[in-house]
Scaffold this motif. Structure first.
Motif, PDB file in Angstrom:
ATOM      1  N   LEU A 172       0.948  -1.231  -0.014  1.00  0.00           N
ATOM      2  CA  LEU A 172      -0.004  -0.091   0.029  1.00  0.00           C
ATOM      3  C   LEU A 172       1.009   1.175  -0.136  1.00  0.00           C
ATOM      4  O   LEU A 172       1.092   1.924   0.974  1.00  0.00           O
ATOM      5  N   GLU A 173       1.531   1.500  -1.105  1.00  0.00           N
ATOM      6  CA  GLU A 173       2.369   2.724  -1.184  1.00  0.00           C
ATOM      7  C   GLU A 173       1.802   4.089  -1.022  1.00  0.00           C
ATOM      8  O   GLU A 173       0.385   3.948  -1.561  1.00  0.00           O
ATOM      9  N   GLY A 174       2.382   5.036  -0.676  1.00  0.00           N
ATOM     10  CA  GLY A 174       1.860   6.492  -0.742  1.00  0.00           C
ATOM     11  C   GLY A 174       0.691   6.420   0.251  1.00  0.00           C
ATOM     12  O   GLY A 174       0.821   6.138   1.554  1.00  0.00           O
ATOM     13  N   GLN A 175      -0.404   7.155   0.013  1.00  0.00           N
ATOM     14  CA  GLN A 175      -1.686   7.221   0.603  1.00  0.00           C
ATOM     15  C   GLN A 175      -2.417   6.067   0.774  1.00  0.00           C
ATOM     16  O   GLN A 175      -3.458   6.301   1.499  1.00  0.00           O
ATOM     17  N   GLY A 176      -2.136   5.215   0.211  1.00  0.00           N
ATOM     18  CA  GLY A 176      -2.795   3.898   0.347  1.00  0.00           C
ATOM     19  C   GLY A 176      -3.755   3.386  -0.358  1.00  0.00           C
ATOM     20  O   GLY A 176      -3.830   4.201  -1.902  1.00  0.00           O
ATOM     21  N   ALA A 177      -4.768   2.602  -0.326  1.00  0.00           N
ATOM     22  CA  ALA A 177      -5.816   2.409  -1.595  1.00  0.00           C
ATOM     23  C   ALA A 177      -6.996   1.435  -0.862  1.00  0.00           C
ATOM     24  O   ALA A 177      -6.931   1.264   0.428  1.00  0.00           O
ATOM     25  N   PHE A 178      -7.942   1.305  -1.298  1.00  0.00           N
ATOM     26  CA  PHE A 178      -8.820   0.447  -1.186  1.00  0.00           C
ATOM     27  C   PHE A 178      -8.623  -0.967  -1.165  1.00  0.00           C
ATOM     28  O   PHE A 178      -8.163  -1.530  -2.284  1.00  0.00           O
ATOM     29  N   VAL A 179      -8.776  -1.572   0.064  1.00  0.00           N
ATOM     30  CA  VAL A 179      -8.586  -3.107   0.189  1.00  0.00           C
ATOM     31  C   VAL A 179      -9.901  -3.868   0.081  1.00  0.00           C
ATOM     32  O   VAL A 179     -10.758  -3.208   0.843  1.00  0.00           O
ATOM     33  N   THR A 180     -10.091  -4.903  -0.584  1.00  0.00           N
ATOM     34  CA  THR A 180     -11.100  -5.543  -0.995  1.00  0.00           C
ATOM     35  C   THR A 180     -11.243  -6.759  -0.036  1.00  0.00           C
ATOM     36  O   THR A 180     -10.565  -7.637   0.004  1.00  0.00           O
ATOM     37  N   PHE A 181     -12.332  -6.959   0.590  1.00  0.00           N
ATOM     38  CA  PHE A 181     -12.793  -8.150   1.532  1.00  0.00           C
ATOM     39  C   PHE A 181     -14.013  -8.654   0.740  1.00  0.00           C
ATOM     40  O   PHE A 181     -15.232  -7.997   0.729  1.00  0.00           O
ATOM     41  N   GLU A 182     -13.879  -9.874   0.189  1.00  0.00           N
ATOM     42  CA  GLU A 182     -15.079 -10.407  -0.527  1.00  0.00           C
ATOM     43  C   GLU A 182     -15.609 -11.658   0.371  1.00  0.00           C
ATOM     44  O   GLU A 182     -14.816 -12.456   1.092  1.00  0.00           O
ATOM     45  N   PHE A 183     -16.776 -11.717   0.225  1.00  0.00           N
ATOM     46  CA  PHE A 183     -17.565 -13.198   1.088  1.00  0.00           C
ATOM     47  C   PHE A 183     -18.743 -13.432   0.425  1.00  0.00           C
ATOM     48  O   PHE A 183     -19.185 -12.997  -0.487  1.00  0.00           O
ATOM     49  N   ASP A 184     -19.487 -14.623   0.861  1.00  0.00           N
ATOM     50  CA  ASP A 184     -20.449 -15.244   0.188  1.00  0.00           C
ATOM     51  C   ASP A 184     -21.450 -14.223   0.211  1.00  0.00           C
ATOM     52  O   ASP A 184     -21.665 -13.633   1.473  1.00  0.00           O
ATOM     53  N   PRO A 185     -22.550 -13.821  -0.924  1.00  0.00           N
ATOM     54  CA  PRO A 185     -23.621 -13.120  -0.713  1.00  0.00           C
ATOM     55  C   PRO A 185     -24.440 -13.144   0.244  1.00  0.00           C
ATOM     56  O   PRO A 185     -24.980 -14.354   0.428  1.00  0.00           O
ATOM     57  N   LEU A 186     -25.035 -12.153   0.979  1.00  0.00           N
ATOM     58  CA  LEU A 186     -26.470 -12.168   1.770  1.00  0.00           C
ATOM     59  C   LEU A 186     -27.490 -11.661   0.954  1.00  0.00           C
ATOM     60  O   LEU A 186     -27.673 -10.815   0.563  1.00  0.00           O
ATOM     61  N   ALA A 187     -28.280 -12.837   0.601  1.00  0.00           N
ATOM     62  CA  ALA A 187     -29.326 -12.716  -0.377  1.00  0.00           C
ATOM     63  C   ALA A 187     -30.447 -11.677   0.225  1.00  0.00           C
ATOM     64  O   ALA A 187     -31.216 -10.888  -0.641  1.00  0.00           O
ATOM     65  N   ASP A 188     -30.743 -11.654   1.513  1.00  0.00           N
ATOM     66  CA  ASP A 188     -31.705 -10.969   2.045  1.00  0.00           C
ATOM     67  C   ASP A 188     -31.141  -9.516   2.765  1.00  0.00           C
ATOM     68  O   ASP A 188     -31.650  -9.255   3.956  1.00  0.00           O
ATOM     69  N   SER A 189     -29.997  -8.778   2.233  1.00  0.00           N
ATOM     70  CA  SER A 189     -29.624  -7.733   2.727  1.00  0.00           C
ATOM     71  C   SER A 189     -30.207  -6.327   2.818  1.00  0.00           C
ATOM     72  O   SER A 189     -29.894  -5.438   3.251  1.00  0.00           O
ATOM     73  N   ARG A 190     -31.357  -6.360   1.824  1.00  0.00           N
ATOM     74  CA  ARG A 190     -32.200  -4.983   1.674  1.00  0.00           C
ATOM     75  C   ARG A 190     -32.638  -4.455   2.795  1.00  0.00           C
ATOM     76  O   ARG A 190     -33.402  -5.221   3.539  1.00  0.00           O
ATOM     77  N   GLY A 191     -32.429  -3.212   3.074  1.00  0.00           N
ATOM     78  CA  GLY A 191     -32.902  -2.364   4.019  1.00  0.00           C
ATOM     79  C   GLY A 191     -32.370  -2.872   5.470  1.00  0.00           C
ATOM     80  O   GLY A 191     -32.814  -2.030   6.608  1.00  0.00           O
ATOM     81  N   ARG A 192     -31.491  -3.856   5.684  1.00  0.00           N
ATOM     82  CA  ARG A 192     -30.935  -4.111   7.006  1.00  0.00           C
ATOM     83  C   ARG A 192     -29.658  -3.160   7.316  1.00  0.00           C
ATOM     84  O   ARG A 192     -29.043  -2.937   6.232  1.00  0.00           O
ATOM     85  N   ARG A 193     -29.211  -3.290   8.521  1.00  0.00           N
ATOM     86  CA  ARG A 193     -28.260  -2.570   9.027  1.00  0.00           C
ATOM     87  C   ARG A 193     -27.305  -3.750   9.496  1.00  0.00           C
ATOM     88  O   ARG A 193     -27.422  -4.676  10.141  1.00  0.00           O
ATOM     89  N   PHE A 194     -26.183  -3.227   8.954  1.00  0.00           N
ATOM     90  CA  PHE A 194     -25.045  -4.043   9.184  1.00  0.00           C
ATOM     91  C   PHE A 194     -23.727  -3.613   9.723  1.00  0.00           C
ATOM     92  O   PHE A 194     -23.667  -2.120  10.007  1.00  0.00           O
ATOM     93  N   TRP A 195     -22.664  -4.147  10.509  1.00  0.00           N
ATOM     94  CA  TRP A 195     -21.642  -3.862  11.201  1.00  0.00           C
ATOM     95  C   TRP A 195     -20.413  -4.589  10.846  1.00  0.00           C
ATOM     96  O   TRP A 195     -20.750  -5.737  11.064  1.00  0.00           O
ATOM     97  N   PHE A 196     -19.367  -3.772  10.476  1.00  0.00           N
ATOM     98  CA  PHE A 196     -18.117  -4.827  10.249  1.00  0.00           C
ATOM     99  C   PHE A 196     -16.976  -4.126  11.021  1.00  0.00           C
ATOM    100  O   PHE A 196     -16.849  -2.937  11.444  1.00  0.00           O
ATOM    101  N   GLU A 197     -15.984  -4.959  11.278  1.00  0.00           N
ATOM    102  CA  GLU A 197     -15.115  -4.665  12.359  1.00  0.00           C
ATOM    103  C   GLU A 197     -13.800  -5.347  11.677  1.00  0.00           C
ATOM    104  O   GLU A 197     -13.506  -6.291  10.972  1.00  0.00           O
ATOM    105  N   LEU A 198     -12.677  -4.400  11.581  1.00  0.00           N
ATOM    106  CA  LEU A 198     -11.430  -4.764  11.040  1.00  0.00           C
ATOM    107  C   LEU A 198     -10.378  -5.354  12.294  1.00  0.00           C
ATOM    108  O   LEU A 198     -10.145  -4.483  13.133  1.00  0.00           O
ATOM    109  N   THR A 199      -9.921  -6.390  12.170  1.00  0.00           N
ATOM    110  CA  THR A 199      -8.909  -7.210  13.070  1.00  0.00           C
ATOM    111  C   THR A 199      -7.493  -7.523  12.574  1.00  0.00           C
ATOM    112  O   THR A 199      -7.772  -8.215  11.727  1.00  0.00           O
TER     113      THR A 199
END
Length: 369
Positions: free
Chosen positions: A113-140
């Motif tokens: 991640l040179e310089g100012q850095g960049a977007f780092v992608t985290f991919e996972f199995d799709p959540l079919a019923d995510s519409r309108g729901r609230r989520f929270w993610f944490e980085l560790t």
């Protein structure tokens, strides 16, 4: 001279061809623009503040609400504070809030991640019923035996004011005082030091090491020349652990702060280290109010929410064609209709002229004077 005659059938055919090409050309940019659209996106250009090295004991998180079904990917803006070092990070996705049910995990090794850095992608199995729901993610960080080399970029809610750069020296307490100014601009005579905007609501200070678990870190503000009790006073909670990042001190807005001058006092815990220049601390100010009706829920530090700032991130879902059409109508409305009509008419006129010119050049002349 000869004249050209064109049959009525050919005119109709040319007109229909012109209309079809015009409509097709108008749809191409629309389809390209909506081929992949983030469900949620936090924009902050330039990236101004990052929160310091990611912590395994007090993870940094972010809450948001999905617009569509199929949540499948989250990109987080990171910067490497230790160039040359690499480490693995884990993103944990939960339902509702920091203590919600575990839904997905994703691990990534971001690289240098040179310089100012960049977007780092985290991919996972799709959540079919995510519409309108609230989520929270944490980085560790996965490696717990040494500090993480990565820091997440943070956008504080509000308009930036004073914007002092990261300094080149360490400053220690127990007390640090000074004027609340952009030191570089003041000393280069670009700015007299007045606060540039009303509704001053936060101060960010560059910190090499702050740990709320080791003791209190307190900010007090006075108007220049005032005495007595401070105008604002705020203390960081025990969840704050800042190593090589910006520490935010948020307080109720000062509505009439524009063109005024302030002085500050930081009271630090033992071992705390701030960052500054020869003239004093590296500080940033923020102004304004909260975001109205936002899908963002703010960040979390060690599970404690802070609604006044967000990570710089993008969430990706799987919108349908109807979802994208609704988004276009929502954002553009009648302006989109007007633009489409104008585009179609313009393309139709251009193509009609070209076809007419071709017809005049291709048709054999008839007898005439």
């Amino acid at each position: 001279m000869g004249s050209v005659t064109v049959s009525a059938g050919r005119r109709i055919r040319d007109a229909l061809c012109t209309l079809g090409v015009a409509v097709a050309c108008s749809l191409v940019p629309l389809m390209c623009a909506t081929s992949e659209v983030p469900d949620v996106e936090v924009r902050s250009l330039p990236w101004r503040t990052h929160g310091g090295r990611l912590s395994a004991t007090r993870p940094t998180g972010q809450g948001f609400r999905c617009r569509w079904d199929g949540l499948r990917r989250i990109d987080v803006a990171l910067v490497a504070l230790a160039p040359g070092r690499e480490a693995e990070l884990e993103l944990v996705l939960r339902a509702g809030g920091p203590q919600g049910a575990l839904l997905r995990r994703a691990r990534v090794r971001p690289g240098p991640l040179e310089g100012q850095g960049a977007f780092v992608t985290f991919e996972f199995d799709p959540l079919a019923d995510s519409r309108g729901r609230r989520f929270w993610f944490e980085l560790t960080p996965i490696e717990r035996d040494q500090p993480s080399p990565y820091s997440a970029w943070v956008r504080f809610h509000g308009q930036p004011g004073h914007d002092c750069a990261w300094g080149d020296r360490i400053l220690t307490g127990p007390v640090i005082e000074g004027p609340l100014v952009d030191l570089e601009k003041v000393w280069s005579q670009q700015d007299p030091g007045n606060v540039p905007h009303p509704h001053l609501r936060a101060v960010a200070v560059a910190a090499d090491h702050l740990d709320g678990a080791l003791g209190a870190t307190r900010l007090e503000l006075w108007e220049e020349g005032a005495s007595g009790a401070p105008l604002r006073a705020v203390e960081l909670g025990a969840e704050h652990e800042v190593h090589g990042g910006w520490a935010f001190f948020s307080f109720p807005p000062i509505a009439d702060s524009r063109w005024k001058r302030y002085r500050f006092r930081f009271s630090l815990h033992e071992g705390a280290r701030l960052v500054g220049l020869e003239q004093g601390l590296s500080l940033k100010t923020f102004h304004g109010g909260e975001l109205p009706d936002s899908p963002l829920a703010g960040i979390s530090l060690g599970g404690v929410p802070h609604a006044d700032r967000d990570l710089v991130f993008r969430a990706w879902s799987a919108p349908s064609a109807d979802d994208l059409t609704a988004l276009i109508v929502e954002r553009a409305g009648w302006k989109l209709v007007a633009c489409a009509i104008a585009w179609t008419l313009a393309m139709g006129l251009v193509l009609r002229l070209l076809l007419a010119r071709r017809a005049r050049g291709a048709a054999p002349p008839t007898a005439g004077s």
